[in-house]
Design a protein around this motif. Structure first.
Motif, PDB file in Angstrom:
ATOM      1  N   UNK A  48       8.896  -2.018  38.856  1.00 37.56           N
ATOM      2  CA  UNK A  48       9.488  -3.207  38.266  1.00 37.56           C
ATOM      3  C   UNK A  48       8.553  -3.858  37.250  1.00 37.56           C
ATOM      4  N   UNK A  49       7.252  -3.882  37.566  1.00 38.09           N
ATOM      5  CA  UNK A  49       6.305  -4.561  36.685  1.00 38.09           C
ATOM      6  C   UNK A  49       5.487  -3.595  35.826  1.00 38.09           C
ATOM      7  N   UNK A  50       4.818  -2.646  36.437  1.00 40.22           N
ATOM      8  CA  UNK A  50       3.816  -1.868  35.697  1.00 40.22           C
ATOM      9  C   UNK A  50       4.429  -0.987  34.617  1.00 40.22           C
ATOM     10  N   UNK A  51       5.125   0.048  35.018  1.00 35.61           N
ATOM     11  CA  UNK A  51       5.616   1.036  34.058  1.00 35.61           C
ATOM     12  C   UNK A  51       6.683   0.479  33.115  1.00 35.61           C
ATOM     13  N   UNK A  52       7.695  -0.266  33.596  1.00 36.15           N
ATOM     14  CA  UNK A  52       8.721  -0.744  32.652  1.00 36.15           C
ATOM     15  C   UNK A  52       8.176  -1.641  31.544  1.00 36.15           C
ATOM     16  N   UNK A  53       7.229  -2.518  31.877  1.00 32.71           N
ATOM     17  CA  UNK A  53       6.734  -3.420  30.839  1.00 32.71           C
ATOM     18  C   UNK A  53       5.824  -2.709  29.852  1.00 32.71           C
TER      19      UNK A  53
ATOM     20  N   UNK B  43       5.715  -3.077  42.544  1.00 31.59           N
ATOM     21  CA  UNK B  43       4.571  -3.212  41.643  1.00 31.59           C
ATOM     22  C   UNK B  43       4.599  -2.170  40.530  1.00 31.59           C
ATOM     23  N   UNK B  44       4.978  -0.945  40.894  1.00 30.99           N
ATOM     24  CA  UNK B  44       4.955   0.142  39.918  1.00 30.99           C
ATOM     25  C   UNK B  44       6.231   0.213  39.088  1.00 30.99           C
TER      26      UNK B  44
END
Length: 307
Positions: free
Chosen positions: A92-97, A89-90
């Protein structure tokens, strides 16, 4: 990620028709991912980066949830993998995007795609470090060519003159590195988790978190969001995130992973051409040369080697 979550109901009796459909699906993925970067560029024209990432995922979440319900896939990760759920969640999705959205505020969409195309090479490096997989001499040669060309691209674009653009480049490379690390950790700890389970709740929770943090720290004015940016967010959520995802994993059933991985080499070409057209910039001869060398170097790393 496991590729068992999406089945291919296409039983084509005519080989030529099956090959045509596979080629068409491959082109769709390349176009979908190649236009993602321009979609991000348009979205952040009037939406701050945290808010834009959150809205994109919240648009995509209901469709993923619908797939999970229709296919009767579990929404929760296995109990022993709850830490892995937080990690995905953190990281792969949250911070990278968020980093990708921030980066595209300062860097062209085409250059963003070229920078991110190095992600499979980072996977190769992390696989050697964490999974003890051997990097062969040909792959080392490809890595050297790729990153040497990447340096020349950045230099030729004059980004060394602008601190904000450098921060954008670093943000995009950081997102690529985090995605690569997540893929390697997934290979070690999450290979048994279905693809739909892997995406559904993490994308929904990441979207909610990003939007809440965006509302607090960015204070977006929703009345100022343009129709173009809303259209880009819808495209990113429905087509790039969900549509590209479905077609990609259908292709995993029809093509070898090595052949399919060349999507990462082809989509930057679409991104550079489409981005230059939209932004009204000319693709210089140096950029074409360095980009071709970059992608050729990364392609070498993906060729099969004798064990």
């Amino acid at each position: 990620m496991s590729s068992t979550a999406v089945s291919t109901p296409l039983n084509i009796s005519k080989p030529w028709l099956g090959g045509f459909i596979t080629s068409l699906l491959f082109l769709i993925v390349c176009l979908s991912w190649g236009t993602t970067w321009l979609g991000i560029k348009i979205a952040v024209e009037s939406v701050p980066p945290l808010t834009a990432a959150g809205l994109r995922f919240l648009i995509a979440f209901p469709l993923f949830l619908g797939f999970a319900v229709l296919r009767k896939e579990p929404l929760l990760f296995p109990r022993q993998s709850r830490w892995f759920f937080v990690f995905v969640t953190l990281s792969y999705f949250s911070l990278p995007y968020y980093l990708l959205n921030y980066g595209e505020m300062h860097v062209s969409s085409g250059l963003t795609a070229l920078l991110f195309s190095g992600m499979p090479v980072f996977i190769l490096i992390f696989s050697a470090v964490f999974l003890r997989e051997k990097i062969h001499s040909a792959q080392m040669f490809g890595i050297a060519i790729g990153f040497g060309s990447l340096f020349m691209i950045i230099r030729s674009q004059g980004l060394h003159l602008d601190q904000a653009e450098w921060l954008g480049v670093l943000a995009i490379l950081s997102a690529a590195i985090m995605h690569a690390l997540c893929y390697v950790v997934t290979k070690k700890h999450g290979s048994a988790i279905s693809v739909i389970t892997y995406n559904t709740l993490p994308i929904g929770i990441a979207g909610l978190m990003l939007l809440v943090v965006g509302l607090v720290f960015e204070s977006p004015a929703f009345t100022s969001i343009t129709t173009r940016s809303w259209g880009a967010l819808l495209y990113l959520g429905l087509v790039a995130s969900v549509g590209g995802f479905i077609v990609y994993f259908i292709l995993l059933k029809r093509l070898s992973p090595v052949l399919l991985s060349f999507v990462f080499i082809i989509f930057p070409v679409f991104a550079v051409i489409i981005g230059a057209w939209y932004e009204g910039t000319e693709i210089s001869r140096d950029l074409m040369l360095y980009s071709a060398t970059l992608l050729a170097g990364f392609a070498i790393t993906k060729l099969p080697v004798k064990r």
